[in-house]
Design a protein around this motif. Structure first.
Motif, PDB file in Angstrom:
ATOM      1  N   UNK A   1     -24.976  39.005  10.158  1.00 28.27           N
ATOM      2  CA  UNK A   1     -23.845  38.175  10.540  1.00 28.27           C
ATOM      3  C   UNK A   1     -22.683  38.440   9.605  1.00 28.27           C
ATOM      4  N   UNK A   2     -21.535  38.746  10.187  1.00 31.29           N
ATOM      5  CA  UNK A   2     -20.324  38.951   9.409  1.00 31.29           C
ATOM      6  C   UNK A   2     -19.410  37.740   9.526  1.00 31.29           C
ATOM      7  N   UNK A   3     -18.205  37.900   9.051  1.00 33.96           N
ATOM      8  CA  UNK A   3     -17.251  36.797   9.091  1.00 33.96           C
ATOM      9  C   UNK A   3     -16.691  36.628  10.503  1.00 33.96           C
TER      10      UNK A   3
ATOM     11  N   UNK B   1     -18.124  33.682  19.858  1.00 29.74           N
ATOM     12  CA  UNK B   1     -17.459  32.444  19.477  1.00 29.74           C
ATOM     13  C   UNK B   1     -18.430  31.342  19.115  1.00 29.74           C
ATOM     14  N   UNK B   2     -17.913  30.259  18.585  1.00 30.58           N
ATOM     15  CA  UNK B   2     -18.730  29.112  18.200  1.00 30.58           C
ATOM     16  C   UNK B   2     -19.466  28.558  19.412  1.00 30.58           C
ATOM     17  N   UNK B   3     -20.802  28.459  19.295  1.00 26.76           N
ATOM     18  CA  UNK B   3     -21.652  27.953  20.382  1.00 26.76           C
ATOM     19  C   UNK B   3     -21.479  28.740  21.685  1.00 26.76           C
ATOM     20  N   UNK B   4     -21.099  30.000  21.562  1.00 29.65           N
ATOM     21  CA  UNK B   4     -20.883  30.836  22.746  1.00 29.65           C
ATOM     22  C   UNK B   4     -22.147  31.635  23.073  1.00 29.65           C
ATOM     23  N   UNK B   5     -22.338  31.880  24.364  1.00 31.51           N
ATOM     24  CA  UNK B   5     -23.458  32.674  24.861  1.00 31.51           C
ATOM     25  C   UNK B   5     -22.919  33.985  25.408  1.00 31.51           C
TER      26      UNK B   5
ATOM     27  N   UNK C   1     -18.445  28.153  14.149  1.00 31.22           N
ATOM     28  CA  UNK C   1     -17.309  29.049  13.990  1.00 31.22           C
ATOM     29  C   UNK C   1     -17.684  30.430  14.523  1.00 31.22           C
ATOM     30  N   UNK C   2     -16.698  31.190  14.992  1.00 30.05           N
ATOM     31  CA  UNK C   2     -16.997  32.519  15.539  1.00 30.05           C
ATOM     32  C   UNK C   2     -17.542  33.447  14.468  1.00 30.05           C
ATOM     33  N   UNK C   3     -18.443  34.344  14.877  1.00 25.58           N
ATOM     34  CA  UNK C   3     -19.065  35.265  13.940  1.00 25.58           C
ATOM     35  C   UNK C   3     -19.174  36.654  14.565  1.00 25.58           C
TER      36      UNK C   3
END
Length: 216
Positions: free
Chosen positions: A214-216, A175-179, A146-148
């Motif tokens: 890490x935030x929401x 984003x989720x699994x984003x680089x 999930x995005x963080x």
């Protein structure tokens, strides 16, 4: 033609803008205009100085020089606006691929993964580079589903693992699994993506330590 095909491929595969920013293009055009303007002024001065003298055109032909200046203008325009950015795009893609490989091979249990892919200066020789800064490019990958919101404190180290700088990243939405490339207050986000870097150091960066929130 090959550069056109290459730019189309990079644009479609890596979502890279086709052209550099208008500001960067303007800067290079001003540099070229100043250089060519000096040559043009010299040509005008020489032409006026020799106007009343019987000088062979083999020695000085103003029309040929004006054509030469026009040809140089076209060459510099293509060099600064097309060919140089293409080379920089290739360097950017190589760094991106390196970051992708490094983060994919990292410990999968980590919430985020960081990878240093580049630490280089713009100095072409080792002489007169004492004041040249090194541009460091670090990528972060969000390994969660999930995005963080992520903020990272980075401690940059030289080859002897001596501290070069401690700097905080901006709060980044990843984003989720984003680089993404790590962005700090030193990152110029107004420049083209292939010219951006995370931060600068006085010496080459070899290692780093980090802490993250890490935030929401």
């Amino acid at each position: 033609m090959l550069s056109i095909i290459g730019n189309v491929y990079l644009s479609s595969t890596y979502t890279i803008p086709f052209l550099q920013t208008s500001m960067e293009s303007m800067i290079w055009l001003i540099v070229a205009a100043v250089f060519l303007g000096i040559i043009a002024l010299i040509n005008v001065f020489v032409t006026l100085s020799l106007r009343n003298k019987n000088v062979s055109k083999q020695f000085h032909n103003p029309r040929v020089i004006w054509k030469l200046i026009g040809g140089m203008a076209l060459f510099l325009g293509f060099l600064f606006i097309w060919f140089m950015p293409f080379g920089q795009k290739l360097s950017y893609v190589m760094a991106l691929e390196q970051a992708m490989n490094a983060t994919e091979n990292a410990n999968g249990s980590e919430e985020i993964t960081l990878s240093l892919v580049k630490s280089e200066s713009n100095c072409l020789t080792k002489r007169n580079c004492s004041n040249e800064q090194f541009h460091n490019v670090i990528y972060v990958k969000n390994n969660m589903d999930e995005p963080k919101e992520i903020q990272i404190k980075i401690r940059a180290l030289d080859k002897d693992q001596q501290e070069l700088k401690v700097i905080d990243s901006k709060i980044m939405e990843v984003g989720a699994n984003e680089l993404q490339m790590v962005k700090t207050e030193e990152t110029n986000q107004q420049s083209s993506i292939w010219n951006q870097y995370s931060f600068q150091t006085d010496d080459r960066m070899y290692y780093f330590q980090h802490h993250f929130a890490i935030g929401k």
